[in-house]
Design a protein around this motif. Structure first.
Motif, short mmCIF file in Angstrom:
data_model
loop_
_atom_site.label_atom_id
_atom_site.label_comp_id
_atom_site.label_asym_id
_atom_site.label_seq_id
_atom_site.Cartn_x
_atom_site.Cartn_y
_atom_site.Cartn_z
N GLN A 73 0.83 -1.21 0.00
CA GLN A 73 0.00 0.00 0.00
C GLN A 73 0.86 1.25 0.00
O GLN A 73 0.57 2.22 -0.70
CB GLN A 73 -0.93 -0.01 1.22
N MET A 74 1.94 1.24 0.79
CA MET A 74 2.86 2.37 0.81
C MET A 74 3.55 2.54 -0.53
O MET A 74 3.77 3.67 -1.00
CB MET A 74 3.90 2.17 1.92
N PHE A 75 3.90 1.42 -1.15
CA PHE A 75 4.55 1.48 -2.47
C PHE A 75 3.62 2.12 -3.50
O PHE A 75 4.04 2.97 -4.29
CB PHE A 75 4.94 0.06 -2.91
N VAL A 76 2.35 1.73 -3.47
CA VAL A 76 1.37 2.30 -4.41
C VAL A 76 1.14 3.77 -4.09
O VAL A 76 0.97 4.60 -5.00
CB VAL A 76 0.06 1.51 -4.37
N LEU A 77 1.13 4.14 -2.80
CA LEU A 77 1.00 5.56 -2.43
C LEU A 77 2.15 6.37 -3.01
O LEU A 77 1.95 7.48 -3.52
CB LEU A 77 0.97 5.70 -0.91
N GLY A 78 3.37 5.83 -2.92
CA GLY A 78 4.52 6.51 -3.51
C GLY A 78 4.40 6.64 -5.01
O GLY A 78 4.84 7.63 -5.61
#
Length: 272
Positions: free
Chosen positions: A81-86
């Motif tokens: 999820q953090m990767f997609v947010l980035g």
């Protein structure tokens, strides 16, 4: 004494609204400074990298110190999820927004980005994060506001009117003339391209907010989340820049407008 308490209470209630108004002024200044930097030849891919590298360096120390006791463990799903947010914020939104800003103007970019609340509201309703009950005044106001902002953005995008001269001024143009002094084919193409890029960037920004709200439910350390997203966005932006920019000198930055654009953006909005 009672008057002082009343004024203090009123100020406390107004603080969020004052902060949002100040933030809008900050965004306007950021657009102007960024536009100048891009017009002077700075690559928007490089600007995104520097902006989020500075943001990571600025936020990470506070996140490490202030949230060391409340920081949750990161599962694989949480990391994705953090990767997609980035990807949504620093990479897609910022690169497309800066590209659209380069083809249009700060005023026009701000006008198009005003559809962000409406787009976010629609997406929140679709994903059942907002309940739409038209019997309530609150929902009626949200729907009316959504229609007005979308209609305003469409008017800015599609309307082609006459040049407006105020007090003999030759510099007040309709939106399409923000791009070019004359209505040439190249200016028309740049205007259309810039509008499309800005709309896609705004959609990515809305998606960022939706996913961020979902992530914060399980990862409540806001500063840590922001620092991690900025760091991942920096790495992703570096990869994109290496693909899109082949000249090593694009990374050059000095004590000039380019550095100011990156640093100022961090002070206004660190992660997006």
């Amino acid at each position: 004494m009672e008057g002082d308490k009343c004024c203090s209470s009123l100020f406390q209630r107004c603080k969020p609204y004052i902060a949002m108004i100040c933030l809008q002024f900050g965004f306007a200044g950021m657009n102007i400074i960024t536009k100048v930097s891009l017009n002077r030849g700075m690559s928007h891919y490089v600007l995104v990298v520097y902006r989020h590298a500075f943001a990571t360096a600025a936020i990470a120390p506070f996140a490490i110190v202030l949230e060391r006791k409340i920081r949750p463990r990161i599962s694989f799903l949480m990391f994705m999820q953090m990767f997609v947010l980035g990807l949504l914020g620093p990479v897609i939104d910022q690169n497309l927004y800066y590209a659209g800003l380069k083809f249009t103007s700060p005023t026009y970019s701000c006008a198009i980005s005003n559809i962000l609340p409406a787009m976010t509201f629609v997406m929140a309703v679709i994903f059942r994060m907002e309940k739409l009950d038209m019997r309530k005044l609150r929902c009626q106001v949200k729907v009316i506001g959504t229609v007005i902002t979308v209609a305003g953005a469409m008017l800015m995008t599609l309307y082609k009117g006459q040049v407006i001269n105020i007090l003999g001024s030759q510099y007040m143009h309709h939106p399409r003339n923000y791009v070019a002094e004359n209505n040439t084919d190249s200016g028309e193409k740049d205007w259309i391209k810039g509008s499309i890029l800005l709309i896609i960037a705004t959609f990515s920004w809305s998606s960022f907010f939706i996913l961020q709200a979902v992530t914060l439910r399980k990862y409540a350390a806001q500063l840590s989340l922001t620092a991690i997203v900025c760091f991942l966005g920096t790495l992703q932006s570096i990869a994109v820049t290496f693909v899109m920019e082949s000249k090593p000198n694009v990374w050059n930055i000095g004590w000039d407008m380019n550095l100011l654009a990156a640093a100022y953006a961090v002070s206004v909005s660190p992660n997006i």
